[in-house]
Design a protein around this motif. Structure first.
Motif, PDB file in Angstrom:
ATOM      1  N   HIS A  27       1.051  -1.051   0.052  1.00 53.09           N
ATOM      2  CA  HIS A  27       0.108  -0.012   0.045  1.00 53.09           C
ATOM      3  C   HIS A  27       0.813   1.123   0.041  1.00 53.09           C
ATOM      4  O   HIS A  27       1.840   1.376   0.900  1.00 53.09           O
ATOM      5  N   VAL A  28       0.626   2.167  -1.169  1.00 55.17           N
ATOM      6  CA  VAL A  28       1.280   3.395  -0.914  1.00 55.17           C
ATOM      7  C   VAL A  28       0.632   4.562  -1.104  1.00 55.17           C
ATOM      8  O   VAL A  28      -0.300   4.812  -1.778  1.00 55.17           O
ATOM      9  N   PRO A  29       0.512   5.006   0.143  1.00 53.43           N
ATOM     10  CA  PRO A  29      -0.418   6.181   0.339  1.00 53.43           C
ATOM     11  C   PRO A  29      -0.043   7.626  -1.013  1.00 53.43           C
ATOM     12  O   PRO A  29       1.279   7.550  -1.272  1.00 53.43           O
ATOM     13  N   ALA A  30      -0.928   8.243  -1.310  1.00 52.85           N
ATOM     14  CA  ALA A  30      -0.634   9.500  -2.007  1.00 52.85           C
ATOM     15  C   ALA A  30       0.304  10.429  -1.367  1.00 52.85           C
ATOM     16  O   ALA A  30       0.423  10.547  -0.190  1.00 52.85           O
ATOM     17  N   GLY A  31       1.402  10.805  -2.082  1.00 50.09           N
ATOM     18  CA  GLY A  31       2.469  11.502  -1.644  1.00 50.09           C
ATOM     19  C   GLY A  31       3.662  11.061  -0.982  1.00 50.09           C
ATOM     20  O   GLY A  31       4.663  11.607  -0.703  1.00 50.09           O
ATOM     21  N   GLU A  32       3.441   9.583  -0.955  1.00 49.42           N
ATOM     22  CA  GLU A  32       4.603   8.886  -0.247  1.00 49.42           C
ATOM     23  C   GLU A  32       5.784   8.779  -1.239  1.00 49.42           C
ATOM     24  O   GLU A  32       5.796   8.963  -2.463  1.00 49.42           O
ATOM     25  N   HIS A  33       6.970   8.722  -0.671  1.00 48.34           N
ATOM     26  CA  HIS A  33       8.221   8.596  -1.377  1.00 48.34           C
ATOM     27  C   HIS A  33       8.906   7.163  -0.942  1.00 48.34           C
ATOM     28  O   HIS A  33       9.244   6.825   0.191  1.00 48.34           O
ATOM     29  N   PRO A 160       1.911  13.878 -13.884  1.00 50.77           N
ATOM     30  CA  PRO A 160       1.426  12.833 -13.441  1.00 50.77           C
ATOM     31  C   PRO A 160       1.318  12.982 -12.034  1.00 50.77           C
ATOM     32  O   PRO A 160       2.156  13.560 -11.430  1.00 50.77           O
ATOM     33  N   ARG A 161       0.422  12.001 -11.162  1.00 48.37           N
ATOM     34  CA  ARG A 161       0.264  11.947  -9.834  1.00 48.37           C
ATOM     35  C   ARG A 161       1.271  11.067  -9.323  1.00 48.37           C
ATOM     36  O   ARG A 161       1.647  10.729  -8.188  1.00 48.37           O
ATOM     37  N   LEU A 162       1.866  10.031 -10.267  1.00 48.21           N
ATOM     38  CA  LEU A 162       2.959   9.015  -9.923  1.00 48.21           C
ATOM     39  C   LEU A 162       3.885   9.133 -10.738  1.00 48.21           C
ATOM     40  O   LEU A 162       4.012   8.918 -11.763  1.00 48.21           O
ATOM     41  N   LEU A 163       5.261   9.001  -9.951  1.00 46.23           N
ATOM     42  CA  LEU A 163       6.612   9.256 -10.738  1.00 46.23           C
ATOM     43  C   LEU A 163       7.365   8.280 -10.381  1.00 46.23           C
ATOM     44  O   LEU A 163       7.596   7.805  -9.170  1.00 46.23           O
ATOM     45  N   LEU A 164       7.671   7.319 -11.539  1.00 42.53           N
ATOM     46  CA  LEU A 164       8.442   6.062 -11.343  1.00 42.53           C
ATOM     47  C   LEU A 164       9.899   6.291 -11.796  1.00 42.53           C
ATOM     48  O   LEU A 164      10.056   6.475 -13.035  1.00 42.53           O
ATOM     49  N   LEU A 184      13.779  15.265  -7.755  1.00 38.34           N
ATOM     50  CA  LEU A 184      12.919  14.323  -7.278  1.00 38.34           C
ATOM     51  C   LEU A 184      12.090  14.578  -5.846  1.00 38.34           C
ATOM     52  O   LEU A 184      10.909  14.723  -5.913  1.00 38.34           O
ATOM     53  N   ASP A 185      12.980  14.935  -4.772  1.00 36.41           N
ATOM     54  CA  ASP A 185      12.506  15.183  -3.800  1.00 36.41           C
ATOM     55  C   ASP A 185      11.551  16.490  -3.772  1.00 36.41           C
ATOM     56  O   ASP A 185      10.558  16.440  -3.306  1.00 36.41           O
ATOM     57  N   HIS A 186      12.037  17.368  -4.686  1.00 37.48           N
ATOM     58  CA  HIS A 186      11.211  18.647  -4.817  1.00 37.48           C
ATOM     59  C   HIS A 186       9.854  18.099  -5.235  1.00 37.48           C
ATOM     60  O   HIS A 186       8.748  18.757  -4.646  1.00 37.48           O
ATOM     61  N   LEU A 187       9.709  17.356  -6.164  1.00 39.02           N
ATOM     62  CA  LEU A 187       8.514  16.995  -6.853  1.00 39.02           C
ATOM     63  C   LEU A 187       7.577  16.107  -5.974  1.00 39.02           C
ATOM     64  O   LEU A 187       6.567  16.181  -5.694  1.00 39.02           O
ATOM     65  N   ASN A 188       8.368  15.489  -4.945  1.00 33.41           N
ATOM     66  CA  ASN A 188       7.596  14.665  -3.794  1.00 33.41           C
ATOM     67  C   ASN A 188       6.803  15.455  -2.929  1.00 33.41           C
ATOM     68  O   ASN A 188       5.857  15.402  -2.450  1.00 33.41           O
ATOM     69  N   ASP A 189       7.989  16.738  -2.654  1.00 35.63           N
ATOM     70  CA  ASP A 189       7.465  17.632  -1.631  1.00 35.63           C
ATOM     71  C   ASP A 189       5.971  18.311  -2.323  1.00 35.63           C
ATOM     72  O   ASP A 189       4.977  18.730  -1.282  1.00 35.63           O
ATOM     73  N   ALA A 190       6.000  18.333  -3.561  1.00 37.71           N
ATOM     74  CA  ALA A 190       4.821  19.292  -4.260  1.00 37.71           C
ATOM     75  C   ALA A 190       3.923  18.216  -4.097  1.00 37.71           C
ATOM     76  O   ALA A 190       2.501  18.591  -4.752  1.00 37.71           O
ATOM     77  N   THR A 192       3.571  14.864  -5.646  1.00 34.67           N
ATOM     78  CA  THR A 192       3.667  13.670  -6.459  1.00 34.67           C
ATOM     79  C   THR A 192       4.274  12.294  -5.593  1.00 34.67           C
ATOM     80  O   THR A 192       5.254  12.360  -4.860  1.00 34.67           O
ATOM     81  N   THR A 193       3.515  11.378  -5.839  1.00 32.81           N
ATOM     82  CA  THR A 193       3.725   9.961  -5.368  1.00 32.81           C
ATOM     83  C   THR A 193       5.347   9.516  -6.093  1.00 32.81           C
ATOM     84  O   THR A 193       5.068   9.502  -7.196  1.00 32.81           O
ATOM     85  N   LEU A 194       6.127   9.106  -5.437  1.00 28.57           N
ATOM     86  CA  LEU A 194       7.446   8.796  -5.874  1.00 28.57           C
ATOM     87  C   LEU A 194       7.880   7.531  -5.382  1.00 28.57           C
ATOM     88  O   LEU A 194       7.923   6.969  -4.332  1.00 28.57           O
TER      89      LEU A 194
END
Lengths: 236, 402
Positions: A27-33, A160-164, A184-190, A192-194
């Motif tokens: 399970h990966v909640p939205a916004g998790e890294h 996208p909401r999910l970045l792989l 990538l961290d920056h996008l995650n902070d904004a 995006t699920t990473l």
């Protein structure tokens, strides 16, 4: 954001069945890294491509943003990838004959966005990775770090909401790698699920959570801050 | 994906492999050029033949004694068919206003000699009208005089070859007396070179007044009558008038046949058109070979760009979009090849016409259209397999391929 239930994936390699994923629940909640680690052949790339709707599990369920996508048709999966998922690869995967701007434009071309909007978004995306002055450069005129930043701009241009990311720093020197990881961290902070696949403990340490795969099984889950070295992670 | 984007993307990937693109173009260029040039050649030959006939005179009727079709009871009532006479010829000339000129014809063979030189020649008996009806021209001296039809004067016009053989070394024949059979005749002219037409080598004849020929060969009837119809008059209508008049003069029996050039020309034209079609079809086979070339190139492109295809799929290109992208490349290749081939074909025809100005070679419109349509179709057809292969690639395997 992501829920996996009993995901299995087996493929044939030289006549032998390879169990790339065995009963993976996650399970990966939205916004998790999340970082996925594991030795070569542990199934981490298969997991990433399954999450990216490029590969389909043989069995199990995959809910992406509340929608069961494991049984969707190729056409529908294409649509999911187009609008919800961005990919970053170890080897950048830029189209060599296209300029940086054209490479970034590619997802929008296939999505059928109008030209004027595309231009605007390309400029914004390349500005966000600090490459506004490289619009018309071809990949062979760019350094490795710059190439990966172009690839990152391409991965995010459809918002996208999910970045792989599959070993995003694997082909980069330390400072270029750090630049990519910061972005990538920056996008995650904004928001995006990473999800990042990596060998490198220093990359995994940035993640909120690390999943360790061995032979297709999830063997450990731990907070990113607790990652020390690779050797003890993969020990049974 | 808009058409514009598709076009630009395909053009870009073709431009990325110039040599390969050029080589596969070459096949298509040769194929289309071959179709265009060969059909042009065939069409040129057809027109050449038609023009040759036209130079004999298209508004020509040829009256032949006897009926070619079998009708009624044989020989029980009518007896011998009536023969064509000089009076028939004169009647045609005087009573049918649509007729411009009438040239009666008697032929035979005899010896022609001058001094010790002697050769056998075809003797044609006719009138001054023969010159125009058969589009002859006189190189030296003059043609038969416009004398009364019934007067058989001892004068002769020599064909070129006869003149050269009887008077070798540039000796002037006009004014000399030659012997034809037992007859002494004065040479009044020599024909310009003409060659074989309607089965008669006009360089190898001597032409004498018709009455003279009739006396020489002891004939009362004509071999045939050439009738030149006024340009404006209908050929078929005039033909019917000729038949009616001659039937009237021959006690009501239709015992002559009237031939027109049209039927003959139409037959030749048909044969040559069929030949053109056949040659074009053979050339079209080279188009399919060109198609295989395009397929080869596209297959190599798909293999080489496997990683790119994987990437396209990852960033949101559907199977159908990948298929269309590769089909567009194949279509562009073949369309460009077709247009270039057209240009090359046209150029080679231009050169051909420069070298052989007599040959009116130009490709028929259907051949140009068919060549272009075929090249495009062949490109799509042979582009289909590689494009389908590209579309069916597993995206993950494509991405990680080497």
């Amino acid at each position: 954001m992501i829920r996996l239930e009993k995901i299995c994936r087996t493929y044939q390699l030289g006549g032998q069945p390879v169990h790339a994923l065995v009963d993976v629940d996650e399970h990966v909640p939205a916004g998790e890294h999340v970082a996925i680690m594991g030795p070569s052949g542990s199934g981490k790339s298969t997991l990433l491509y399954t999450l990216g709707c490029l590969d389909r599990p043989d069995s199990g369920s995959y809910w992406l943003a509340g929608r069961e996508v494991a049984r969707l048709s190729d056409e529908e999966l294409t649509d999911v990838r187009r609008h919800h998922i961005g990919f970053v690869f170890q080897s950048f995967h830029l189209v060599p004959r296209l300029t940086a701007a054209e490479n970034v434009e590619l997802p929008m071309v296939f999505a059928g966005l109008p030209r004027a909007e595309r231009r605007e978004r390309v400029e914004a995306a390349l500005a966000s990775v600090d490459l506004s002055d490289r619009l018309d450069h071809r990949p062979d005129q760019l350094s490795g770090g710059e190439r990966q930043r172009v690839a990152l701009a391409r991965a995010t241009v459809m918002q996208p909401r999910l970045l792989l990311a599959d070993e995003p720093t694997g082909n980069l020197d330390t400072s270029s790698g750090r630049q990519i990881l910061d972005l990538l961290d920056h996008l995650n902070d904004a928001g995006t699920t990473l999800v990042v696949v990596t060998h490198d403990p220093s990359v995994a340490r940035r993640a909120g959570r690390v999943i360790v795969l061995v032979d297709g099984h999830v063997v450990r889950r731990l907070p990113g801050g607790e990652v020390m070295g690779a050797a003890d992670l993969f020990a049974p | 994906m808009t058409f514009n984007d598709l076009f630009r993307f395909a053009l870009g990937s073709l431009g990325g492999h110039r040599l390969r693109t050029a080589l596969s173009l070459l096949g298509m260029v040769i194929g289309v050029a071959a179709v265009v040039a060969l059909t042009a050649l065939g069409e040129g030959a057809r027109r050449y033949v038609i023009e040759q006939f036209a130079s004999i005179g298209t508004n020509l009727l040829i009256v032949v004694p006897g009926k070619t079709e079998t009708t009624g009871l044989p020989g029980m009532v009518g007896g011998m068919p009536n023969e064509l006479t000089l009076l028939d010829a004169r009647a045609l000339d005087r009573q049918i206003p649509e007729i411009d000129k009438v040239a009666p014809l008697v032929v035979g063979t005899d010896d022609a000699s001058f001094g010790a030189r002697r050769r056998q020649v075809a003797v044609v008996g006719s009138t001054w009208e023969f010159e125009e009806v058969r589009k002859l021209s006189v190189a030296r001296g003059e043609f038969l005089p416009k004398a009364d039809l019934q007067r058989g004067r001892p004068v002769v016009v020599l064909g070129l070859k006869v003149a050269q053989e009887l008077f070798p070394g540039g000796e002037e024949p006009v004014g000399r007396i030659v012997r034809i059979g037992g007859w002494r005749m004065r040479v009044i002219g020599v024909l310009a070179p003409r060659g074989v037409q309607l089965g008669m080598n006009l360089d190898d004849v001597v032409i004498v007044p018709v009455v003279t020929a009739m006396k020489m060969f002891d004939r009362r009837s004509l071999f045939r009558i050439f009738v030149q119809v006024h340009g404006s008059a209908g050929l078929e209508a005039t033909k019917q008038k000729v038949l009616r008049l001659l039937a009237e003069r021959h006690d009501g029996t239709e015992d002559v046949t009237v031939l027109t050039q049209d039927a003959l020309v139409a037959t030749f034209s048909q044969i040559l058109a069929a030949l053109t079609l056949a040659v074009g079809a053979i050339a079209a086979i080279s188009l399919s070979v060109a198609g295989i070339g395009i397929m080869n190139v596209m297959l190599v492109a798909v293999a080489e760009r496997t990683r790119e295809i994987g990437l396209l799929r990852a960033v949101g290109a559907g199977r159908r979009q990948v298929l269309v992208v590769f089909l567009t490349e194949a279509a562009l290749l073949s369309a460009a090849g077709g247009l270039l081939g057209l240009a090359v074909g046209w150029l080679s025809i231009e050169i051909l016409v420069q070298v052989f100005p007599a040959l009116p070679a130009s490709p028929p419109v259907w051949a140009v259209g068919a060549a272009l349509a075929l090249s495009f179709g062949v490109g799509l057809l042979f582009g289909w397999l590689p494009a389908r292969r590209a579309a069916r690639l597993d995206p993950v395997l494509a991405l990680v391929s080497r």
